[in-house]
Design a protein around this motif. Structure first.
Motif, PDB file in Angstrom:
ATOM      1  N   GLU A 149       0.827  -1.210   0.000  1.00  0.00           N
ATOM      2  CA  GLU A 149       0.000   0.000   0.000  1.00  0.00           C
ATOM      3  C   GLU A 149       0.860   1.258   0.000  1.00  0.00           C
ATOM      4  O   GLU A 149       0.563   2.235  -0.710  1.00  0.00           O
ATOM      5  N   VAL A 150       1.937   1.263   0.779  1.00  0.00           N
ATOM      6  CA  VAL A 150       2.832   2.421   0.807  1.00  0.00           C
ATOM      7  C   VAL A 150       3.518   2.598  -0.547  1.00  0.00           C
ATOM      8  O   VAL A 150       3.707   3.726  -1.025  1.00  0.00           O
ATOM      9  N   ILE A 151       3.891   1.511  -1.174  1.00  0.00           N
ATOM     10  CA  ILE A 151       4.529   1.596  -2.499  1.00  0.00           C
ATOM     11  C   ILE A 151       3.567   2.211  -3.515  1.00  0.00           C
ATOM     12  O   ILE A 151       3.961   3.066  -4.321  1.00  0.00           O
ATOM     13  N   ILE A 152       2.308   1.808  -3.481  1.00  0.00           N
ATOM     14  CA  ILE A 152       1.321   2.366  -4.409  1.00  0.00           C
ATOM     15  C   ILE A 152       1.158   3.863  -4.172  1.00  0.00           C
ATOM     16  O   ILE A 152       1.080   4.660  -5.122  1.00  0.00           O
ATOM     17  N   GLU A 153       1.106   4.282  -2.911  1.00  0.00           N
ATOM     18  CA  GLU A 153       0.977   5.715  -2.624  1.00  0.00           C
ATOM     19  C   GLU A 153       2.171   6.485  -3.154  1.00  0.00           C
ATOM     20  O   GLU A 153       2.015   7.576  -3.726  1.00  0.00           O
ATOM     21  N   SER A 154       3.368   5.959  -2.994  1.00  0.00           N
ATOM     22  CA  SER A 154       4.567   6.639  -3.485  1.00  0.00           C
ATOM     23  C   SER A 154       4.595   6.693  -5.009  1.00  0.00           C
ATOM     24  O   SER A 154       4.957   7.712  -5.600  1.00  0.00           O
ATOM     25  N   LEU A 155       4.196   5.607  -5.645  1.00  0.00           N
ATOM     26  CA  LEU A 155       4.173   5.583  -7.110  1.00  0.00           C
ATOM     27  C   LEU A 155       3.135   6.557  -7.658  1.00  0.00           C
ATOM     28  O   LEU A 155       3.344   7.174  -8.705  1.00  0.00           O
ATOM     29  N   SER A 156       2.024   6.713  -6.954  1.00  0.00           N
ATOM     30  CA  SER A 156       0.984   7.628  -7.411  1.00  0.00           C
ATOM     31  C   SER A 156       1.457   9.078  -7.396  1.00  0.00           C
ATOM     32  O   SER A 156       0.918   9.907  -8.128  1.00  0.00           O
ATOM     33  N   PHE A 157       2.437   9.366  -6.570  1.00  0.00           N
ATOM     34  CA  PHE A 157       2.981  10.720  -6.511  1.00  0.00           C
ATOM     35  C   PHE A 157       4.264  10.855  -7.313  1.00  0.00           C
ATOM     36  O   PHE A 157       5.060  11.757  -7.074  1.00  0.00           O
ATOM     37  N   TRP A 178       3.398 -11.052  -5.407  1.00  0.00           N
ATOM     38  CA  TRP A 178       3.373  -9.706  -4.840  1.00  0.00           C
ATOM     39  C   TRP A 178       3.312  -8.646  -5.938  1.00  0.00           C
ATOM     40  O   TRP A 178       2.666  -7.614  -5.780  1.00  0.00           O
ATOM     41  N   ILE A 179       4.001  -8.887  -7.043  1.00  0.00           N
ATOM     42  CA  ILE A 179       3.941  -7.940  -8.167  1.00  0.00           C
ATOM     43  C   ILE A 179       2.526  -7.887  -8.739  1.00  0.00           C
ATOM     44  O   ILE A 179       1.996  -6.803  -9.021  1.00  0.00           O
ATOM     45  N   ILE A 180       1.888  -9.037  -8.885  1.00  0.00           N
ATOM     46  CA  ILE A 180       0.517  -9.071  -9.396  1.00  0.00           C
ATOM     47  C   ILE A 180      -0.431  -8.373  -8.427  1.00  0.00           C
ATOM     48  O   ILE A 180      -1.322  -7.614  -8.830  1.00  0.00           O
ATOM     49  N   GLU A 181      -0.228  -8.618  -7.133  1.00  0.00           N
ATOM     50  CA  GLU A 181      -1.071  -7.954  -6.133  1.00  0.00           C
ATOM     51  C   GLU A 181      -0.858  -6.447  -6.157  1.00  0.00           C
ATOM     52  O   GLU A 181      -1.806  -5.673  -5.982  1.00  0.00           O
ATOM     53  N   LEU A 182       0.379  -6.031  -6.380  1.00  0.00           N
ATOM     54  CA  LEU A 182       0.679  -4.598  -6.476  1.00  0.00           C
ATOM     55  C   LEU A 182      -0.041  -3.969  -7.668  1.00  0.00           C
ATOM     56  O   LEU A 182      -0.581  -2.861  -7.578  1.00  0.00           O
ATOM     57  N   ILE A 183      -0.072  -4.674  -8.796  1.00  0.00           N
ATOM     58  CA  ILE A 183      -0.769  -4.177  -9.979  1.00  0.00           C
ATOM     59  C   ILE A 183      -2.270  -4.057  -9.712  1.00  0.00           C
ATOM     60  O   ILE A 183      -2.924  -3.087 -10.105  1.00  0.00           O
ATOM     61  N   LYS A 184      -2.817  -5.039  -9.017  1.00  0.00           N
ATOM     62  CA  LYS A 184      -4.248  -5.006  -8.712  1.00  0.00           C
ATOM     63  C   LYS A 184      -4.605  -3.894  -7.740  1.00  0.00           C
ATOM     64  O   LYS A 184      -5.698  -3.326  -7.808  1.00  0.00           O
ATOM     65  N   LEU A 185      -3.686  -3.570  -6.818  1.00  0.00           N
ATOM     66  CA  LEU A 185      -3.944  -2.488  -5.871  1.00  0.00           C
ATOM     67  C   LEU A 185      -3.910  -1.118  -6.528  1.00  0.00           C
ATOM     68  O   LEU A 185      -4.526  -0.172  -6.035  1.00  0.00           O
ATOM     69  N   CYS A 186      -3.196  -1.006  -7.627  1.00  0.00           N
ATOM     70  CA  CYS A 186      -3.057   0.288  -8.302  1.00  0.00           C
ATOM     71  C   CYS A 186      -4.394   0.694  -8.915  1.00  0.00           C
ATOM     72  O   CYS A 186      -5.034  -0.107  -9.605  1.00  0.00           O
TER      73      CYS A 186
END
Length: 549
Positions: A149-157, A178-186
């Protein structure tokens, strides 16, 4: 009561905990107060005290359990980014809720720093520690979810382009799940933020490209470079992994196939934003591995080339190798492309431009001509002019005399002569190798087409004239005469005396009048004589009146 003495000496121990062949002489009371796991283990034991509990596959091994045992005896332990993941995994293993809550609070404080700074390094280093023996327990303790979740927030900015070398190395070692889950969280509207992660992960694990671990592009601003340097120094100081891990072992073909298929499936059309060179490399690997995403990557490459606004002008910038691979992909997936009319139109422009380029170079062969012409179904081409001009040059070549009648017939069958223009027919009419019958048929088809266009134009013209006639007003109607020729509504005209001249009279006669009209009469019309003082005067050129207001 202070249990530290009993913890150090093992005096009065009534339970032995075995971790990796190492025995810990402990006491049930402090263990029972902090851990439900040991309660259940002792309750399930068939023997009496002293009890023996063996911890198999304990996360962190002896070192982590040694810290955990101190916590059971209320002995202070140090918690930092280096041991927080092993301790949290161990607390989850032995069901120690009090320690778990303490570690979660500390973990949230560490991640809050990453949120404030939009720093990818902090959650990435923590994620790297979760890989391996801690992976199951870190996932169960929601450590992985919080880091993602923190990675997604940082990438969004906009933190994606600032990935450091260590960040890329950590990304390449993360599990695919984890990479697939990260893509889905985005979020769907911001999927392009995850592209740097996906690009480097595929490049490192599938494409075997070491160039992905280089520094960011040189066109980044000075501010970005400074920030990256600061982040690198911070990672090296505060958030450096506990031990330097060995290079990631190369993936098997099955693993590479799974990585490419799943990431392409999850990202979909978002991958179209990546460079054409990356798409070419990924497609070639997909063909080699026989991936399911082969056709998808092919369509991305085709769209990337066709979306160029100046495609015809920049054909020389596209190498022959790229064009060859592109045309092979187009021919392979011709049935899928035929369902999209817009794509077919762009493909026609691309192929016609490439044919014209080869024709001008003088390198177009009959084999290439057939391959290029068959990339698009014959009946779905809007124009065959470029193909006919290219065929004219091929047949005029000296080597064309070596072509058999069957080969020449195959070349002619690629062209629909009913869809060529007058200029193309005129340019090819003198070629003796093109049957005059097909030239005549082309001319007749052109005449029929022009006649149909003429008739359509005449029909449209008559329709426009009829529409204009219906909208034009009629000038013969009684209402128009009444509306526009009503004499009673006209203003009364002003009466004037007749203009008289006596040019035949001598200049000395007093009867001569230089006035053009009767001034007395005119002034009487404007003002009554009782308001005017009138004096008759005799001048050299006749009589005139003087008025006094």
């Amino acid at each position: 009561m202070n249990f530290e003495k009993f913890r150090r000496t093992g005096e009065l121990s009534d339970i032995t905990v075995v971790v990796d062949l190492t025995e810990f002489k402990l006491h049930t009371f402090p263990l029972f107060t902090k851990s439900d796991y040991f309660k259940k283990a002792v309750a399930a034991s068939t023997s009496s005290a002293p009890y023996v509990v063996q911890l198999k596959d304990f996360p962190g091994g002896v070192d982590v359990f040694n810290q955990l045992a101190d916590y059971f005896y209320s002995i202070p332990i140090s918690i930092d980014h280096k041991n927080i993941v092993p301790l949290r995994s161990a607390a989850c293993f032995i069901e120690c809720d009090t320690l778990g809550a303490l570690l979660d609070e500390r973990f949230d404080k560490i991640l809050s720093v990453a949120r404030i700074k939009y720093d990818l390094g902090i959650p990435l280093v923590l994620l790297e520690q979760c890989v391996g023996q801690y992976q199951q327990w870190a996932k169960q303790a929601h450590i992985v979810d919080k880091c993602l979740e923190v990675i997604i927030e940082s990438l969004s900015f906009g933190a994606g382009p600032q990935l450091t070398k260590s960040d890329r190395e950590i990304i390449s070692r993360l599990p695919l799940d984890w990479i697939i889950e990260l893509i889905k969280l985005c979020p769907k509207e911001n999927k392009n933020a995850i592209l740097p992660f996906a690009k480097h992960y595929i490049a490192a694990n599938v494409l075997d490209q070491t160039s992905t671990h280089t520094s960011p592009p040189t066109n980044t601003t000075t501010t970005t470079t400074t920030t990256t340097t600061e982040n690198e120094s911070e990672h090296q100081s505060a958030f450096t992994p506990v031990a330097r891990k060995e290079d990631t072992p190369s993936k098997t073909n099955d693993e590479k196939r799974a990585i490419l298929d799943e990431i392409v499936k999850e990202l979909g059309t978002t991958l179209e934003q990546l460079p054409l060179t990356w798409h070419n490399a990924a497609y070639e690997k997909a063909v080699e591995l026989k991936c399911e995403c082969e056709s998808t990557l092919s369509s991305f490459i085709t769209q990337a080339i066709l979306n160029s606004s100046d495609l015809e002008d920049n054909m020389e910038n596209i190498s022959d190798d790229v064009m060859t691979r592109l045309l092979e992909r187009v021919s392979k997936h011709k049935d899928e492309h035929s369902k999209d009319p817009q794509l077919l139109a762009k493909l026609s422009i691309l192929i016609d431009s490439y044919v014209e380029q080869l024709r001008q170079r003088g390198t177009l062969t009959s084999e290439q001509f057939v391959k290029l012409a068959t990339c698009i179904p014959k009946e779905q081409r809007s124009s065959h002019d470029s193909l006919l001009l290219a065929l004219d040059d091929i047949l005029k070549n000296e080597k064309s005399t070596q072509l058999s009648n069957t080969e020449r017939e195959e070349l002619l069958n690629q062209i629909d002569f009913s869809r060529v223009t007058e200029e193309t027919i005129a340019a090819c009419k003198n070629n003796q190798l093109i049957p005059q019958q097909v030239i005549t048929e082309a001319a007749l088809s052109l005449c029929a087409k022009l006649r149909n266009q003429l008739e359509e134009t005449q029909t449209r013209l008559r329709s426009a004239e009829s529409e204009l006639a219906r909208s034009r007003p009629s000038y013969t109607s009684s209402s128009y005469r009444t509306r526009h020729l009503d004499v009673s509504s006209r203003l009364p005209t002003r009466t004037r005396t007749t203009y008289t001249n006596s040019y035949e009279l001598p200049l000395s006669t007093s009867a001569y009048s230089s006035s053009k009209y009767d001034s007395d009469s005119d002034m009487e019309h404007v003002l009554p004589l009782r308001y005017l003082g009138v004096t008759n005067l005799v001048g050299r050129y006749g009589n005139y009146s003087s008025y006094r207001y």
